[in-house]
Design a protein around this motif. Structure first.
Motif, PDB file in Angstrom:
ATOM      1  N   GLU A 122       0.816  -1.214   0.000  1.00  0.00           N
ATOM      2  CA  GLU A 122       0.000   0.000   0.000  1.00  0.00           C
ATOM      3  C   GLU A 122       0.856   1.273   0.000  1.00  0.00           C
ATOM      4  O   GLU A 122       0.527   2.256  -0.667  1.00  0.00           O
ATOM      5  N   ALA A 123       1.965   1.248   0.721  1.00  0.00           N
ATOM      6  CA  ALA A 123       2.854   2.423   0.768  1.00  0.00           C
ATOM      7  C   ALA A 123       3.464   2.680  -0.605  1.00  0.00           C
ATOM      8  O   ALA A 123       3.539   3.832  -1.051  1.00  0.00           O
ATOM      9  N   ALA A 124       3.868   1.621  -1.300  1.00  0.00           N
ATOM     10  CA  ALA A 124       4.430   1.772  -2.651  1.00  0.00           C
ATOM     11  C   ALA A 124       3.374   2.300  -3.611  1.00  0.00           C
ATOM     12  O   ALA A 124       3.655   3.179  -4.432  1.00  0.00           O
ATOM     13  N   GLU A 125       2.184   1.788  -3.492  1.00  0.00           N
ATOM     14  CA  GLU A 125       1.086   2.244  -4.354  1.00  0.00           C
ATOM     15  C   GLU A 125       0.773   3.721  -4.097  1.00  0.00           C
ATOM     16  O   GLU A 125       0.562   4.495  -5.039  1.00  0.00           O
ATOM     17  N   LYS A 126       0.779   4.107  -2.829  1.00  0.00           N
ATOM     18  CA  LYS A 126       0.497   5.495  -2.464  1.00  0.00           C
ATOM     19  C   LYS A 126       1.552   6.446  -3.040  1.00  0.00           C
ATOM     20  O   LYS A 126       1.211   7.489  -3.605  1.00  0.00           O
ATOM     21  N   ILE A 127       2.820   6.085  -2.923  1.00  0.00           N
ATOM     22  CA  ILE A 127       3.909   6.914  -3.453  1.00  0.00           C
ATOM     23  C   ILE A 127       3.814   6.999  -4.967  1.00  0.00           C
ATOM     24  O   ILE A 127       3.929   8.081  -5.554  1.00  0.00           O
ATOM     25  N   THR A 128       3.587   5.882  -5.617  1.00  0.00           N
ATOM     26  CA  THR A 128       3.488   5.848  -7.077  1.00  0.00           C
ATOM     27  C   THR A 128       2.329   6.717  -7.557  1.00  0.00           C
ATOM     28  O   THR A 128       2.463   7.471  -8.530  1.00  0.00           O
ATOM     29  N   GLU A 129       1.199   6.635  -6.872  1.00  0.00           N
ATOM     30  CA  GLU A 129       0.038   7.459  -7.231  1.00  0.00           C
ATOM     31  C   GLU A 129       0.328   8.949  -7.000  1.00  0.00           C
ATOM     32  O   GLU A 129      -0.073   9.788  -7.801  1.00  0.00           O
ATOM     33  N   LEU A 130       1.016   9.259  -5.927  1.00  0.00           N
ATOM     34  CA  LEU A 130       1.333  10.653  -5.621  1.00  0.00           C
ATOM     35  C   LEU A 130       2.270  11.243  -6.690  1.00  0.00           C
ATOM     36  O   LEU A 130       2.060  12.370  -7.145  1.00  0.00           O
ATOM     37  N   VAL A 131       3.251  10.472  -7.112  1.00  0.00           N
ATOM     38  CA  VAL A 131       4.157  10.916  -8.175  1.00  0.00           C
ATOM     39  C   VAL A 131       3.356  11.128  -9.467  1.00  0.00           C
ATOM     40  O   VAL A 131       3.539  12.139 -10.152  1.00  0.00           O
ATOM     41  N   ALA A 132       2.472  10.196  -9.785  1.00  0.00           N
ATOM     42  CA  ALA A 132       1.657  10.319 -11.000  1.00  0.00           C
ATOM     43  C   ALA A 132       0.750  11.550 -10.928  1.00  0.00           C
ATOM     44  O   ALA A 132       0.583  12.265 -11.931  1.00  0.00           O
ATOM     45  N   GLU A 133       0.180  11.809  -9.759  1.00  0.00           N
ATOM     46  CA  GLU A 133      -0.676  12.994  -9.597  1.00  0.00           C
ATOM     47  C   GLU A 133       0.128  14.278  -9.794  1.00  0.00           C
ATOM     48  O   GLU A 133      -0.333  15.215 -10.451  1.00  0.00           O
ATOM     49  N   LEU A 165       9.985  19.184 -10.343  1.00  0.00           N
ATOM     50  CA  LEU A 165       9.622  17.811  -9.968  1.00  0.00           C
ATOM     51  C   LEU A 165      10.791  17.124  -9.257  1.00  0.00           C
ATOM     52  O   LEU A 165      10.590  16.395  -8.284  1.00  0.00           O
ATOM     53  N   TYR A 166      11.992  17.352  -9.729  1.00  0.00           N
ATOM     54  CA  TYR A 166      13.199  16.819  -9.082  1.00  0.00           C
ATOM     55  C   TYR A 166      13.284  17.322  -7.641  1.00  0.00           C
ATOM     56  O   TYR A 166      13.464  16.536  -6.698  1.00  0.00           O
ATOM     57  N   LEU A 167      13.121  18.633  -7.477  1.00  0.00           N
ATOM     58  CA  LEU A 167      13.189  19.218  -6.133  1.00  0.00           C
ATOM     59  C   LEU A 167      12.046  18.724  -5.255  1.00  0.00           C
ATOM     60  O   LEU A 167      12.245  18.436  -4.077  1.00  0.00           O
TER      61      LEU A 167
END
Length: 186
Positions: A122-133, A165-167
């Motif tokens: 779930e933590a990986a999914e949350k991070i991946t979704e946040l990056v995509a957003e 995005l990098y920062l």
């Protein structure tokens, strides 16, 4: 557009992206009110950008959100490198290539999020979704600039977007690692 006008447009756009990402990540509780800074990681931006642009620009045409989002992952990885062993990691010259080449460009998200940073389930999914957003938000901002593709202004805005995005990735990961910038009680 003249060079000075282009620079002003790009600078204004970069400020807009920075404000949008900071506000969004604070609302998502991925950043504190005072955003962490890391000059060491910020100084690596130029060399990372130069190595990323050939892949990122090529992918932008068909996968703009990925092209943008992957730079946020690079920022996260750099914060991790800084936190774990910056004395050794600061001497590297292939940050982006090393991340990309572990599992290939298309799977760089899995490598950074799961293998390098250690997020699972779930933590990986949350991070991946946040990056995509975040990448989707920035892509929307790029679209609303109405700069002509293939121009100096378009490239400038793309690089400015990647920079922020990098920062943001660096700041978000520093925050996750426990670097909370709070005033000291005296």
């Amino acid at each position: 557009m003249e060079n000075n006008e282009t620079k002003q447009l790009v600078d204004k756009f970069e400020e807009k992206v920075k404000a949008d990402l900071t506000s969004f990540l604070q609302k998502k509780e991925a950043l504190d009110a005072h955003v962490p800074e890391c000059i060491d990681v910020e100084e690596k931006w130029g060399e990372i950008c130069r190595s990323y642009i050939p892949d990122g620009a090529r992918e932008f045409k068909d996968y703009p959100v990925v092209s943008l989002g992957w730079m946020m992952l690079v920022g996260m990885a750099m914060a991790f490198y800084w936190d774990t062993d910056w004395e050794a990691n600061s001497k590297r010259k292939d940050y982006y290539e090393a991340l990309r080449d572990k599992k290939g460009y298309d799977n760089m998200d899995d490598y950074v999020v799961q293998d390098l940073l250690g997020y699972r389930d779930e933590a990986a999914e949350k991070i991946t979704e946040l990056v995509a957003e975040c990448a989707s938000r920035v892509f929307s901002l790029l679209n609303h600039e109405h700069v002509e593709p293939g121009t100096e202004a378009a490239l400038g805005c793309y690089v400015a977007a990647l920079h922020q995005l990098y920062l943001a990735g660096m700041e978000m990961e520093l925050n996750a690692l426990g670097y909370h910038m709070t005033p000291l009680n005296q």
